[in-house]
Design an enzyme around this catalytic site. Structure first.
Site, PDB file in Angstrom:
ATOM      1  N   ASP A 145       0.847  -1.198   0.000  1.00 31.20           N
ATOM      2  CA  ASP A 145       0.000   0.000   0.000  1.00 31.20           C
ATOM      3  C   ASP A 145       0.880   1.245   0.000  1.00 31.20           C
ATOM      4  O   ASP A 145       1.890   1.320   0.699  1.00 31.20           O
ATOM      5  CB  ASP A 145      -0.913  -0.015   1.233  1.00 31.20           C
ATOM      6  CG  ASP A 145      -2.073   0.957   1.101  1.00 31.20           C
ATOM      7  OD1 ASP A 145      -3.227   0.510   0.994  1.00 31.20           O
ATOM      8  OD2 ASP A 145      -1.822   2.193   1.097  1.00 31.20           O
ATOM      9  N   ASN A 186     -13.055  -3.370   2.469  1.00 28.06           N
ATOM     10  CA  ASN A 186     -14.044  -2.310   2.620  1.00 28.06           C
ATOM     11  C   ASN A 186     -15.010  -2.366   1.441  1.00 28.06           C
ATOM     12  O   ASN A 186     -14.597  -2.555   0.295  1.00 28.06           O
ATOM     13  CB  ASN A 186     -13.356  -0.946   2.671  1.00 28.06           C
ATOM     14  CG  ASN A 186     -12.495  -0.780   3.907  1.00 28.06           C
ATOM     15  OD1 ASN A 186     -12.874  -1.210   4.994  1.00 28.06           O
ATOM     16  ND2 ASN A 186     -11.323  -0.171   3.755  1.00 28.06           N
ATOM     17  N   GLN A 195     -14.388   2.653   1.389  1.00 28.20           N
ATOM     18  CA  GLN A 195     -13.775   2.191   0.132  1.00 28.20           C
ATOM     19  C   GLN A 195     -13.485   3.400  -0.752  1.00 28.20           C
ATOM     20  O   GLN A 195     -14.373   4.208  -1.021  1.00 28.20           O
ATOM     21  CB  GLN A 195     -14.699   1.209  -0.607  1.00 28.20           C
ATOM     22  CG  GLN A 195     -14.045   0.633  -1.854  1.00 28.20           C
ATOM     23  CD  GLN A 195     -14.865  -0.471  -2.528  1.00 28.20           C
ATOM     24  OE1 GLN A 195     -15.982  -0.779  -2.107  1.00 28.20           O
ATOM     25  NE2 GLN A 195     -14.304  -1.061  -3.569  1.00 28.20           N
ATOM     26  N   VAL A 252     -11.079   2.955  -3.617  1.00 26.59           N
ATOM     27  CA  VAL A 252     -10.743   2.440  -4.952  1.00 26.59           C
ATOM     28  C   VAL A 252     -11.757   1.347  -5.278  1.00 26.59           C
ATOM     29  O   VAL A 252     -11.876   0.358  -4.533  1.00 26.59           O
ATOM     30  CB  VAL A 252      -9.306   1.888  -5.013  1.00 26.59           C
ATOM     31  CG1 VAL A 252      -9.009   1.333  -6.409  1.00 26.59           C
ATOM     32  CG2 VAL A 252      -8.297   2.970  -4.640  1.00 26.59           C
ATOM     33  N   HIS A 268     -10.321  -5.081  -3.166  1.00 25.84           N
ATOM     34  CA  HIS A 268      -8.979  -5.315  -2.634  1.00 25.84           C
ATOM     35  C   HIS A 268      -9.075  -5.735  -1.193  1.00 25.84           C
ATOM     36  O   HIS A 268      -9.906  -5.234  -0.437  1.00 25.84           O
ATOM     37  CB  HIS A 268      -8.090  -4.077  -2.784  1.00 25.84           C
ATOM     38  CG  HIS A 268      -8.740  -2.805  -2.339  1.00 25.84           C
ATOM     39  ND1 HIS A 268      -9.678  -2.144  -3.090  1.00 25.84           N
ATOM     40  CD2 HIS A 268      -8.593  -2.090  -1.202  1.00 25.84           C
ATOM     41  CE1 HIS A 268     -10.079  -1.062  -2.446  1.00 25.84           C
ATOM     42  NE2 HIS A 268      -9.446  -1.006  -1.296  1.00 25.84           N
ATOM     43  N   HIS A 304      -7.107  -5.779   2.249  1.00 25.72           N
ATOM     44  CA  HIS A 304      -5.971  -5.213   2.992  1.00 25.72           C
ATOM     45  C   HIS A 304      -5.404  -6.309   3.899  1.00 25.72           C
ATOM     46  O   HIS A 304      -6.160  -6.963   4.622  1.00 25.72           O
ATOM     47  CB  HIS A 304      -6.428  -4.067   3.895  1.00 25.72           C
ATOM     48  CG  HIS A 304      -6.972  -2.865   3.189  1.00 25.72           C
ATOM     49  ND1 HIS A 304      -6.232  -1.722   2.994  1.00 25.72           N
ATOM     50  CD2 HIS A 304      -8.192  -2.609   2.649  1.00 25.72           C
ATOM     51  CE1 HIS A 304      -6.976  -0.809   2.376  1.00 25.72           C
ATOM     52  NE2 HIS A 304      -8.177  -1.326   2.151  1.00 25.72           N
TER      53      HIS A 304
HETATM   54  P1  AMP Z   1      -9.789   1.494   0.409  1.00 27.06           P
HETATM   55  O1  AMP Z   1      -9.863   2.784   1.176  1.00 27.06           O
HETATM   56  O2  AMP Z   1     -10.237   0.293   1.182  1.00 27.06           O
HETATM   57  O3  AMP Z   1     -10.475   1.607  -0.937  1.00 27.06           O
HETATM   58  O4  AMP Z   1      -8.248   1.254   0.126  1.00 27.06           O
HETATM   59  C1  AMP Z   1      -7.570   1.804  -0.961  1.00 27.06           C
HETATM   60  C2  AMP Z   1      -6.110   1.715  -0.630  1.00 27.06           C
HETATM   61  O5  AMP Z   1      -5.368   1.884  -1.819  1.00 27.06           O
HETATM   62  C3  AMP Z   1      -5.614   2.766   0.358  1.00 27.06           C
HETATM   63  O6  AMP Z   1      -5.062   2.110   1.495  1.00 27.06           O
HETATM   64  C4  AMP Z   1      -4.567   3.536  -0.441  1.00 27.06           C
HETATM   65  O7  AMP Z   1      -3.476   3.928   0.348  1.00 27.06           O
HETATM   66  C5  AMP Z   1      -4.165   2.520  -1.486  1.00 27.06           C
HETATM   67  N1  AMP Z   1      -3.629   3.047  -2.721  1.00 27.06           N
HETATM   68  C6  AMP Z   1      -4.156   4.042  -3.494  1.00 27.06           C
HETATM   69  N2  AMP Z   1      -3.414   4.219  -4.598  1.00 27.06           N
HETATM   70  C7  AMP Z   1      -2.395   3.311  -4.526  1.00 27.06           C
HETATM   71  C8  AMP Z   1      -1.293   2.993  -5.380  1.00 27.06           C
HETATM   72  N3  AMP Z   1      -1.073   3.640  -6.544  1.00 27.06           N
HETATM   73  N4  AMP Z   1      -0.439   2.017  -4.979  1.00 27.06           N
HETATM   74  C9  AMP Z   1      -0.631   1.368  -3.820  1.00 27.06           C
HETATM   75  N5  AMP Z   1      -1.669   1.617  -2.989  1.00 27.06           N
HETATM   76  C10 AMP Z   1      -2.532   2.572  -3.329  1.00 27.06           C
END
Ligand code: AMP
Length: 114
Positions: free
Chosen positions: A30, A87, A94, A96, A100, A102
């Site tokens: 991450d 999430n 969430q 992205v 995914h 974590h």
């Molecule tokens: P969520 O909030 O559950 O959607 O988690 C999205 C996660 O993606 C967060 O922990 C961010 O820090 C991580 N994230 C966003 N962009 C990137 C990236 N380019 N490379 C690695 N992690 C990322």
């Protein structure tokens, strides 16, 4: 999906520190770690959220969990313990919209989560 950040990590157009890959899953560190170890595991197939899963996704989600176990072992946290989180949607935080998982470890986790 070309406009999906995590699809772009799968196809290599956006760089990431990949720690594990198999036929169905990619895992990478991450960008903004919330624990000493914070890895994201994603299906290569674009699935936006848990709400979008179909029965045909059973195998890939199983592969995702098994990959988390392998990453935990490889990173040396299998015995000390780790947390896995998916999430789903806005109130869960969430950000992205490509499923995914974590994998967080390396510090004492609290419950309930914030
Ligand atoms: P969520 O909030 O559950 O959607 O988690 C999205 C996660 O993606 C967060 O922990 C961010 O820090 C991580 N994230 C966003 N962009 C990137 C990236 N380019 N490379 C690695 N992690 C990322």
């Amino acid at each position: 999906m070309s406009d999906c950040l995590f699809c772009n990590i799968v196809d290599g157009t956006i760089p990431a520190e990949i720690v594990y890959e198999d036929k169905q899953v990619v895992a990478f560190r991450d960008l903004n770690p919330q624990a000493p170890l914070h890895v994201l595991l994603i299906p290569k197939k674009h699935i936006a959220t848990l709400n979008d899963l179909e029965s045909e996704d059973n195998a890939v989600m199983g592969a995702l969990i098994l990959a988390a176990k392998k990453v935990a072992e490889a990173e040396g946290v299998a015995e000390s313990g780790y947390r896995t989180v998916i999430n789903c949607g806005e109130q869960a935080g969430q950000s992205v919209y490509h499923i995914h998982l974590h994998l967080l470890a390396g510090r004492q986790m609290q419950w309930p989560p914030g």
